[in-house]
Design an enzyme around this catalytic site. Structure first.
Site, PDB file in Angstrom:
ATOM      1  CE1 TYR A 269       1.158  -8.414  -4.717  1.00 12.05           C
ATOM      2  CE2 TYR A 269       1.141 -10.601  -3.740  1.00 12.05           C
ATOM      3  CZ  TYR A 269       1.014  -9.237  -3.613  1.00 12.05           C
ATOM      4  OH  TYR A 269       0.739  -8.682  -2.396  1.00 12.05           O
TER       5      TYR A 269
ATOM      6  CG  HIS B  84       7.614  -6.018  -8.237  1.00 14.16           C
ATOM      7  ND1 HIS B  84       8.824  -5.447  -8.566  1.00 14.16           N
ATOM      8  CD2 HIS B  84       7.561  -5.987  -6.877  1.00 14.16           C
ATOM      9  CE1 HIS B  84       9.459  -5.090  -7.471  1.00 14.16           C
ATOM     10  NE2 HIS B  84       8.722  -5.411  -6.430  1.00 14.16           N
TER      11      HIS B  84
ATOM     12  CE1 TYR C 209       3.721 -12.622  -1.499  1.00 15.08           C
ATOM     13  CE2 TYR C 209       4.376 -13.785   0.498  1.00 15.08           C
ATOM     14  CZ  TYR C 209       3.439 -13.512  -0.483  1.00 15.08           C
ATOM     15  OH  TYR C 209       2.226 -14.126  -0.453  1.00 15.08           O
TER      16      TYR C 209
ATOM     17  CG  ASN D  49      10.169  -5.786  -0.469  1.00 13.79           C
ATOM     18  OD1 ASN D  49      10.403  -5.679  -1.672  1.00 13.79           O
ATOM     19  ND2 ASN D  49       9.334  -4.992   0.148  1.00 13.79           N
TER      20      ASN D  49
ATOM     21  CG  ASN E 251      12.646  -2.419  -1.515  1.00 16.85           C
ATOM     22  OD1 ASN E 251      13.591  -1.696  -1.226  1.00 16.85           O
ATOM     23  ND2 ASN E 251      11.395  -1.999  -1.469  1.00 16.85           N
TER      24      ASN E 251
END
EC number: 3.1.1.29
Length: 188
Positions: free
Chosen positions: A17, A22, A65, A67, A113
């Site tokens: 990631y 993001h 993470y 969310n 989120n």
């Protein structure tokens, strides 16, 4: 120490990631750490952080993470007795083109989120945000594909411009410039 502030960048852990859109919040925090010549020194199961005593600010990245970012933000606020209006959340904003940096003092999550989680855990929408535009010319309409895509080589200059702008805004915030003044300058 009184009246601490929290500047927290949202993102996802893991090499897979690291370069995704993001993770813009993590990228901004990394650049801010570099500016102050520090590293995140402490960690727990919810996140990594450093207290810059001279500036009365905690810089942080959740380990939860995207969310579930609100878990760390809530813990940090409780741990250092930080009120939500002294929190600055840095995150990716798909509604804005890459190169855009916008500040705001409150509002809804707009389907993000990570912000939904922060709102739920703080039980308020009244916290500061630095929204880092990540929209690209990617033709995909699938949200997950867009936010999990990496910046292209052609986008690197815009990315650098946006990172510089974000750091200028956050440095102002850390130095005590009011949100209204910062919004006047950076949202123009």
């Amino acid at each position: 120490m009184d009246k601490l502030r929290l500047v927290v960048g949202l993102g996802n852990l893991g090499k897979q990631y690291a370069e995704t859109r993001h993770n813009a919040g993590f990228k901004v925090i990394d650049r801010l750490l570099s500016l102050y010549h520090v590293q995140l020194e402490e960690r727990n199961n919810l996140g990594e952080f450093i207290l810059l005593r001279k500036h009365k600010v905690v810089l942080a990245k959740p380990n939860t993470y995207m969310n579930h970012s609100g878990k760390f933000v809530k813990w940090a606020c409780q741990n250092w007795n930080i009120k939500p209006d002294k929190v600055m959340v840095v995150y990716d904003e798909l509604a804005f083109p890459l190169g855009t940096v916008r500040l705001k003092m409150q509002g809804s999550a707009n389907n993000h989120n990570g912000i939904k989680s922060v709102i739920a855990h703080l039980n308020t929408e009244h916290f500061n945000r630095l929204r880092f535009g990540i929209k690209s010319d990617n033709t995909s309409n699938i949200l997950h594909e867009v936010v999990m895509s990496e910046f292209t080589p052609a986008e690197r200059n815009l990315l650098e411009t946006a990172l510089t702008k974000a750091i200028e805004a956050l440095k102002g915030y850390i130095d005590g410039v009011t949100m209204l003044k910062l919004m006047e300058v950076f949202n123009a």
